[in-house]
Scaffold this active site. Sequence first.
Site, mmCIF file in Angstrom:
data_model
loop_
_atom_site.group_PDB
_atom_site.id
_atom_site.type_symbol
_atom_site.label_atom_id
_atom_site.label_comp_id
_atom_site.label_asym_id
_atom_site.label_seq_id
_atom_site.Cartn_x
_atom_site.Cartn_y
_atom_site.Cartn_z
ATOM 1 N N CYS A 48 0.799 -1.234 0.000
ATOM 2 C CA CYS A 48 0.000 0.000 0.000
ATOM 3 C C CYS A 48 0.831 1.283 0.000
ATOM 4 C CB CYS A 48 -0.922 0.041 1.226
ATOM 5 S SG CYS A 48 -1.595 -1.526 1.753
ATOM 6 N N LYS A 51 3.267 1.768 -3.064
ATOM 7 C CA LYS A 51 2.401 1.858 -4.244
ATOM 8 C C LYS A 51 1.701 3.215 -4.312
ATOM 9 C CE LYS A 51 -1.723 0.612 -3.858
ATOM 10 N NZ LYS A 51 -2.887 -0.229 -3.483
ATOM 11 N N TYR A 178 -6.822 -5.602 -8.968
ATOM 12 C CA TYR A 178 -6.491 -4.212 -8.646
ATOM 13 C C TYR A 178 -4.990 -3.956 -8.693
ATOM 14 C CZ TYR A 178 -5.281 -5.495 -3.811
ATOM 15 O OH TYR A 178 -4.691 -6.036 -2.696
ATOM 16 N N HIS A 435 -21.543 22.782 -3.642
ATOM 17 C CA HIS A 435 -21.386 23.183 -5.038
ATOM 18 C C HIS A 435 -20.263 24.207 -5.172
ATOM 19 C CE1 HIS A 435 -22.700 23.922 -9.153
ATOM 20 N NE2 HIS A 435 -22.583 25.220 -8.900
ATOM 21 N N GLU A 440 -21.310 16.269 -5.370
ATOM 22 C CA GLU A 440 -22.706 16.700 -5.183
ATOM 23 C C GLU A 440 -23.676 15.817 -5.961
ATOM 24 O OE1 GLU A 440 -23.916 20.529 -7.127
ATOM 25 O OE2 GLU A 440 -21.794 20.615 -7.681
#
Length: 452
Positions: A48, A51, A178, A435, A440
């Site tokens: 992790c 990477k 992944y 916004h 949103e």
Amino acid sequence: MSFDYDLFVIGGGSGGVRAARLASSEAGAKVGLAEEYRMGGTCVIRGCVPKKLMVFASTYSSAFEDAREYGWDVTAGDFDWPVFRTKLNAELDRLEGLYTKNLGNAGVEIHNARAVIKDAHTVELSTGQTFTAKHILVAVGGTPFVPDMEGAEHVITSNEVFNLEKLPKNILIVGGGYIACEFACILNGMGVDVTQYYRGAQILRGFDGEARGHVAELMVQKGVNLHVGTDVLEIKKVDGGLWVKSADGEEGVYEHVMYATGRRPNTDGLGLEEAGVKLGRWGQVEVDDYSQTSVPSIYAVGDVTDRINLTPVAIREGAAFVETVFKGNPTKPDHELVAGAVFTQPELGSVGLTEEDARDQEPIEVYCASFRPMQTLFAGRTDRVMMKLIVSQATRKVLGCHIVSDQAGELIQLAAVAIKMGATKEDFDRTVAVHPTMSEELVTMKTPVRTA
């Protein structure tokens, strides 16, 4: 019977370290821990952490292009892999030192050696030392799997990719999970010509089908030469690299071939079966809800159990083990609604059920929006963001959320809190939008795109 230790932990990764620290510092147990390689395990040393730092490094190529579109006079040179790798190794050394220091501060006795199990209460170290323990915790994680094939000795895995002396001009990555997809995007962003083979019909098996397709399309747009429905037939060492022939007849020469075709529990030669511990088909340690094996004194947590192979899950399992065994508070690790992220470019964040799994379970509504986000639209990029909610028709609860966008990993963490609490679609609808943001869209999708 007296023992040398109350607990002996085999493995210095995230799950083992958490269990050792808590058992010693909070429960007053005498704890020993053996780690044969480097403290921190896969996540910190070869997973992790390095990477994600490579992900960060690889995104600057497109960031420079965007900066010019926004009016900055930017000239980008080539990526300097040795400079980055030197700093990366220094950071890993720092983190390893912290892990070791924190274990020592907690009172854990560290053995820099390989440990194997001799019986239900005994471990033997590669140093020749033997120790007894009332409880043994196996937390040795997993290891990359490479199929047994001609030429396999020439390939690299995710373990070796961090230590390359120089970046290759081109690389073939085999796999569609992944790890394969993340490294395809990382190396592509660093200027490597990347080809990816996956034998399945679509990459990222197990994730939401629509999200998988979205990621695959954007990876191709960004320059990854992705081939699905194919596999490697032959690998031979030749002048200039490795010659590869694929199942569909294509041939090519690559400086490196990287296999990312899954990981297997790292249980070979650990003495588990000889001690009576039951293992699964792929070598995973079989455990009950409390991480206890078929031998009552031996427990296991993390990837070696092949439950949910994520670092935060291993940490939770380690903590639950200590609660159960040393604090008299039987605790099952919570494996429900665990969020995850794939650090492709763009990222994929996911929590809860996929559309495919949800519709097999009950009638659902699907809310989905795909759009070009403001930041990259202005810069002239063709990136598209996807936001998707899976909703139960009966209870109105949000069963799943899937996001494909830059920073999707950050977004899904917050969505996961609401979904874990049992939020309904109407709870999302009542939430006022922030916004202008990409996220949103999660609270402004009013009409389902389909029902199932």
